[in-house]
Design an enzyme around this catalytic site. Structure first.
Site, PDB file in Angstrom:
ATOM      1  CE1 TYR A   1      -0.634   5.643 -30.431  1.00  0.00           C
ATOM      2  CE2 TYR A   1      -1.697   3.516 -30.597  1.00  0.00           C
ATOM      3  CZ  TYR A   1      -1.123   4.612 -31.193  1.00  0.00           C
ATOM      4  OH  TYR A   1      -1.059   4.678 -32.561  1.00  0.00           O
TER       5      TYR A   1
ATOM      6  CE1 TYR B   1      -2.930   7.655 -35.661  1.00  0.00           C
ATOM      7  CE2 TYR B   1      -3.348   5.796 -37.113  1.00  0.00           C
ATOM      8  CZ  TYR B   1      -2.576   6.414 -36.150  1.00  0.00           C
ATOM      9  OH  TYR B   1      -1.445   5.790 -35.688  1.00  0.00           O
TER      10      TYR B   1
ATOM     11  CG  ASP C   1      -4.478   5.473 -44.789  1.00  0.00           C
ATOM     12  OD1 ASP C   1      -4.526   4.234 -44.815  1.00  0.00           O
ATOM     13  OD2 ASP C   1      -4.022   6.114 -43.822  1.00  0.00           O
TER      14      ASP C   1
ATOM     15  CE  LYS D   1      -4.774  -0.343 -38.786  1.00  0.00           C
ATOM     16  NZ  LYS D   1      -4.333  -0.629 -37.440  1.00  0.00           N
TER      17      LYS D   1
HETATM   18  N1  PMP Z   1      -3.505   4.641 -41.674  1.00  0.00           N
HETATM   19  C1  PMP Z   1      -4.616   4.186 -41.065  1.00  0.00           C
HETATM   20  C2  PMP Z   1      -5.955   4.530 -41.666  1.00  0.00           C
HETATM   21  C3  PMP Z   1      -4.525   3.419 -39.907  1.00  0.00           C
HETATM   22  O1  PMP Z   1      -5.644   2.992 -39.306  1.00  0.00           O
HETATM   23  C4  PMP Z   1      -3.237   3.097 -39.398  1.00  0.00           C
HETATM   24  C5  PMP Z   1      -3.063   2.260 -38.138  1.00  0.00           C
HETATM   25  N2  PMP Z   1      -3.954   2.462 -37.133  1.00  0.00           N
HETATM   26  C6  PMP Z   1      -2.109   3.579 -40.068  1.00  0.00           C
HETATM   27  C7  PMP Z   1      -2.280   4.345 -41.199  1.00  0.00           C
HETATM   28  C8  PMP Z   1      -0.728   3.270 -39.565  1.00  0.00           C
HETATM   29  O2  PMP Z   1      -0.443   1.922 -39.724  1.00  0.00           O
HETATM   30  P1  PMP Z   1       0.676   1.211 -38.806  1.00  0.00           P
HETATM   31  O3  PMP Z   1       0.116   1.156 -37.426  1.00  0.00           O
HETATM   32  O4  PMP Z   1       0.854  -0.138 -39.436  1.00  0.00           O
HETATM   33  O5  PMP Z   1       1.902   2.055 -38.914  1.00  0.00           O
END
Ligand code: PMP
Length: 426
Positions: free
Chosen positions: A18, A146, A243, A272
């Site tokens: 970003y 997101y 998610d 994560k």
């Molecule tokens: N889903 C959520 C809720 C997230 O917070 C993130 C990462 N910010 C992702 C998917 C994508 O994960 P990554 O950055 O490991 O691709």
């Protein structure tokens, strides 16, 4: 190479997340990290108040996690997973299945959170294909959500308010439920019901971040919505994908945020924190019925297979990270962090530039009234020995769970003092 050469090459040749490639600000150069601290080349040490984007819950350079990786490295760093298996993957799977909401019994490992989401979407479409419902290919998500930066993950982010707006016309068009709120509002669910009633024949799955929406704006919503959405999904033959990439492993005060509403999704995405922040890794879990349906219908296979699926180092460190978490008094730690945030950040409520303050578990969010000048704010934080990564008008902190009370004080004093320094005292 000396530090100034490192920074020059970084500035001239490396494209950061970003960030622009040209004319960018200097990045902070991290020499090493230990516990909650990032040690910079200029001898400063900063408390990492966002756990390297939600991931480093046990702190950096953890002796047990380091030892597990070294031990696994001596056996094998990697082996392909097509037709082969290994102990770290099997042991991690046994552990995961035991701790996730009951019924999620099959796990597909991948390289990152976004890929875990893509796989969840493919599983959902393949499931309905196997059931002869070829029209069920769309997804419904919640506004302000997101789910990652890859193509189809972008399509279920909020493409009106989120960062992916310029791609909108090229992305598959998905459906969106109204924004959810911290108070349960029946009329939002009435609107959702009307949308589902109209569109359910084309919808494969509902995807959501349970209770906390992260990168879409750090918004929290009432767990009652989750219960209602679970019921709607059952009533209208729609799969529910949770998610939990940001919320999983204790961050919200429950091991998984779905537990706030005692619901079980059909598919769940993890990433994560999964590896304790050591390696890029993702997991997509589903229930027995989905796994059986896909396996019993031609082509009988899941049409996905990344080269580094179930990387042994990532599996081994994930299992060790979960063991550490379960052995620690993580709930007490999260309560301690939450109480500290309430005590120390509430004074900001009355600040003229602060729009809203919210806290849940190990998360504190300070929403400003206007867009933040990120570089200026980070410079100020660094003066106070704190590292955060605000975005838009959001300052948030999600520290490692092992942060001590003294370090928590330094963190929240640093945040308050930076706000006073940048925006004035009141
Ligand atoms: N889903 C959520 C809720 C997230 O917070 C993130 C990462 N910010 C992702 C998917 C994508 O994960 P990554 O950055 O490991 O691709």
């Amino acid at each position: 190479m000396d530090y100034s050469s490192l920074l020059r090459i970084d500035k001239n040749h490396i494209w950061h997340p970003y960030a622009p490639a040209i004319d960018k600000k200097n990045n902070f150069l991290v020499k090493n990290a230990k516990g909650v601290y990032l040690y910079l080349h200029n001898k400063k040490k900063l408390i990492d108040g966002i756990s390297s984007w939600w991931s480093v819950i046990h702190g950096y350079n953890h002796s047990i996690l380091n030892a597990v990786i070294r031990n696994q490295l001596n056996k094998m760093a990697h082996v392909m997973f097509g037709g082969l298996t290994h102990r770290p993957a099997v042991e991690l799977t046994k552990k995961l299945i035991r701790i996730v909401p009951k019924g999620l019994s099959h796990v597909f490992y991948s390289d990152s959170g976004s890929v875990a989401v893509e796989i969840a979407m493919k599983i959902a479409i393949q499931y309905w294909f196997a059931k002869g419902k070829n029209l069920k290919k769309k997804f419904i998500a919640i506004k302000n959500g997101y789910h990652g930066d890859t193509w189809h993950a972008m399509s279920i982010c909020d493409t009106d308010t989120g960062m992916h707006q310029i791609f909108k016309s090229q992305l598959p068009q998905q459906l969106f439920s109204p924004c959810l709120s911290t108070e349960y509002e029946e009329d939002k669910m009435d609107k959702l019901l009307a949308l589902l009633e109209k569109e359910y024949k084309s919808i494969a799955a509902f995807i959501l971040e349970p209770v906390v929406q992260g990168a879409g704006g750090m918004k929290f919503y009432h767990p009652g919505y989750l219960k209602t959405i679970r019921k709607f999904c059952d009533d209208y033959n729609i799969l529910l994908i949770a998610d939990e990439i940001a919320t999983g492993f204790g961050r919200t005060g429950k091991l998984f945020a779905c537990e706030h509403a005692a619901i079980v999704p059909d598919i769940m995405c993890l990433g994560k924190t999964l590896t304790g922040g050591y390696l890029s890794f993702g997991a997509t879990l589903c229930n027995q019925e989905i796994a059986e349906t896909i396996s019993n219908h031609k082509p009988n296979i899941l049409l996905h297979g990344p080269t580094f699926t179930a990387n042994p180092l990532a599996c081994a460190v994930s299992k060790a990270s979960i063991d550490l978490l379960l052995k620690s008094n993580w709930q007490k730690n999260i309560n301690r962090i939450e109480n500290h945030f309430k005590d120390s950040l509430s004074e900001l409520k009355s600040h003229r530039n602060v729009k809203n303050i919210r806290m849940l578990g190990g998360i504190a969010v300070i929403e400003m009234k206007t867009e933040i000048d990120i570089a200026t704010f980070q410079e100020s934080l660094a003066k106070h020995n704190v590292w955060l990564r605000p975005f838009k008008n959001i300052i948030y902190t999600i520290p490692p769970y092992i942060i001590s009370n003294k370090e928590l004080n330094l963190l929240t004093d640093g945040i308050c003092n930076s706000i006073y320094e940048v925006y004035g005292e009141r």
